[in-house]
Design an enzyme around this catalytic site. Structure first.
Site, mmCIF file in Angstrom:
data_model
loop_
_atom_site.group_PDB
_atom_site.id
_atom_site.type_symbol
_atom_site.label_atom_id
_atom_site.label_comp_id
_atom_site.label_asym_id
_atom_site.label_seq_id
_atom_site.Cartn_x
_atom_site.Cartn_y
_atom_site.Cartn_z
ATOM 1 C CG MET A 162 -1.977 -1.094 1.223
ATOM 2 S SD MET A 162 -3.024 -1.102 -0.260
ATOM 3 C CE MET A 162 -2.249 -2.394 -1.243
ATOM 4 C CB THR A 166 -0.935 5.296 -1.174
ATOM 5 O OG1 THR A 166 -0.166 4.856 -0.050
ATOM 6 C CG2 THR A 166 -2.052 4.317 -1.426
ATOM 7 N N GLY A 192 -7.491 6.975 7.957
ATOM 8 C CA GLY A 192 -7.016 5.719 7.395
ATOM 9 C C GLY A 192 -5.614 5.884 6.852
ATOM 10 C CG MET A 236 -13.411 5.160 9.300
ATOM 11 S SD MET A 236 -12.784 5.131 7.597
ATOM 12 C CE MET A 236 -11.099 4.583 7.853
ATOM 13 C CE LYS A 249 -2.642 9.060 1.155
ATOM 14 N NZ LYS A 249 -2.607 7.683 1.680
ATOM 15 C CB CYS A 250 -6.758 4.763 -1.778
ATOM 16 S SG CYS A 250 -5.932 5.493 -3.187
ATOM 17 C CG LEU A 252 -14.564 7.716 0.744
ATOM 18 C CD1 LEU A 252 -15.276 8.962 0.230
ATOM 19 C CD2 LEU A 252 -15.168 7.267 2.064
ATOM 20 C CG HIS A 253 -11.091 2.484 -3.552
ATOM 21 N ND1 HIS A 253 -10.152 2.109 -4.494
ATOM 22 C CD2 HIS A 253 -10.489 2.317 -2.347
ATOM 23 C CE1 HIS A 253 -9.041 1.735 -3.888
ATOM 24 N NE2 HIS A 253 -9.220 1.867 -2.588
ATOM 25 C CG ASP A 254 -10.780 -0.081 0.537
ATOM 26 O OD1 ASP A 254 -10.524 -0.644 -0.545
ATOM 27 O OD2 ASP A 254 -9.914 0.368 1.294
#
Length: 347
Positions: A162, A166, A192, A236, A249-250, A252-254
């Site tokens: 990761m 990132t 996160g 969170m 950063k990357c 919400l797509h999870d």
């Protein structure tokens, strides 16, 4: 004749798909053998025998090594030259991504995605179309987070992967292409934020910012103690620390839409009415785009489907989420990465 050529071309393409798995596993093998590192350290192309002498497995099957190198030359990972009649192997531009220590290397990411447990869920892709649950859950009987908790030996390479994606790639693009993004705010919380390497780079580039990473207690406990970055442990879904800017950063797509709206609402509560904003770094999907990165974005959407149950979203889908969470305004900034930046304003 034209029809025959079309059939032959199609045959070649479908065979590429059929053996696509082999290419990434050949690259994994090269990483495990340290071939790129050996050539890079030498500083010049090596003969097969010179390479063989430095490979950390013994005894080396010379014929197999030659065939492996021959294929990777064809893949344009390595170069081959014969200045004195003997084959010598050097690093092609792609091969540099396999060199440990280079700030843009992809070693950790490749090792993570080719881990057996991370490849098995793709065999259950068909099953994920039926009922609830991801292919990962149906293959391994647990979520990816539960798998990490049960197998701590996988957590370190996963976190390194990761960070590779990132920090070394995405964060550098974010800093270079969006310098104005961090002007006008004095504090930033990376929700996160993982190991904090991304925030360390942001803090060094923008020293006026008070930078904080916020993550689960066990993540914070394992993260490096960078002097430029504060660390706060928490959840969170329960609380987000206050700041002028919140960075997602990357993240919400999870997640599914309901969870995204919940987190965005908490973010809205954590930023000031004057000048506060939420910075989302994620893919903005346009399946019809001719951008060379479109296929990569669509593939990452499948990654989310297989591993987390999340998704990559189009601008229309992002707008719907933001409006539902109480963000009436946003703007999208495209950067030199697969992801884009969405500046969301809650007031």
């Amino acid at each position: 004749m034209e029809i025959q050529k079309e059939v032959q071309a199609a045959d070649v393409e479908i065979r590429k798909f059929g053996y696509g798995f082999a290419d990434i596993l050949v690259i994994r093998c090269a990483i495990q053998l340290g071939i790129a590192d050996i050539i890079h350290k030498q500083g010049e192309p090596l003969t097969l025998s010179e390479l063989e002498a430095q490979i950390p497995v013994k005894p080396v099957n010379t014929d197999h090594l030659h065939r492996l190198m021959r294929y990777m030359v064809h893949m344009k990972i390595f170069t081959k030259e014969t200045p004195d009649g003997e084959e010598r192997y050097g690093l092609a531009p792609l091969g540099k991504f396999l060199v440990n220590g280079w700030d843009r290397n992809m070693v950790s990411a490749i090792l993570a995605v080719t881990d057996k447990d991370f490849m098995v869920p793709w065999y259950r892709l068909k099953d994920s179309l039926v009922g609830e649950g991801t292919a990962f859950e149906k293959a391994l009987g647990k979520t990816i987070c539960e798998c990490m908790a049960d197998h701590p030996e996988k957590k370190k390479p996963f976190n390194e992967a990761m960070a590779c994606d990132t920090t070394r790639l995405l964060t550098s693009a974010l800093i270079q292409d969006c310098k104005d993004l961090f002007q006008g705010i004095m504090s930033l919380v990376d929700v996160g934020g993982g190991t904090g390497t991304a925030m360390r780079d942001i803090a060094k580039t923008f020293p006026h910012l008070k930078c904080t990473i916020y993550d689960l207690p066990h993540v914070i406990a394992d993260s490096p103690d960078y002097p430029e970055v504060d660390r706060i442990a928490g959840n969170m879904f329960k609380h987000i620390p206050s700041a002028d800017g919140i960075l997602l950063k990357c993240i919400l797509h999870d997640l599914g839409d309901r969870q995204c709206i919940e987190i965005l609402q908490r973010c809205k509560e954590s930023v000031p009415r004057e000048g506060g904003k939420v910075i989302i770094v994620d893919i903005v999907l346009d399946p019809e785009s001719t951008d060379p990165l479109t296929k990569a974005r669509l593939r990452l959407d499948l990654d989310m489907m297989v591993y987390t149950g999340g998704k990559e979203r189009s601008e229309a889908e992002w707008k719907k989420l933001l409006n539902a969470a109480g963000f009436p305004r946003y703007k999208i900034l495209h950067i030199a990465a697969v992801q884009s930046v969405i500046e969301a304003y809650p007031y």
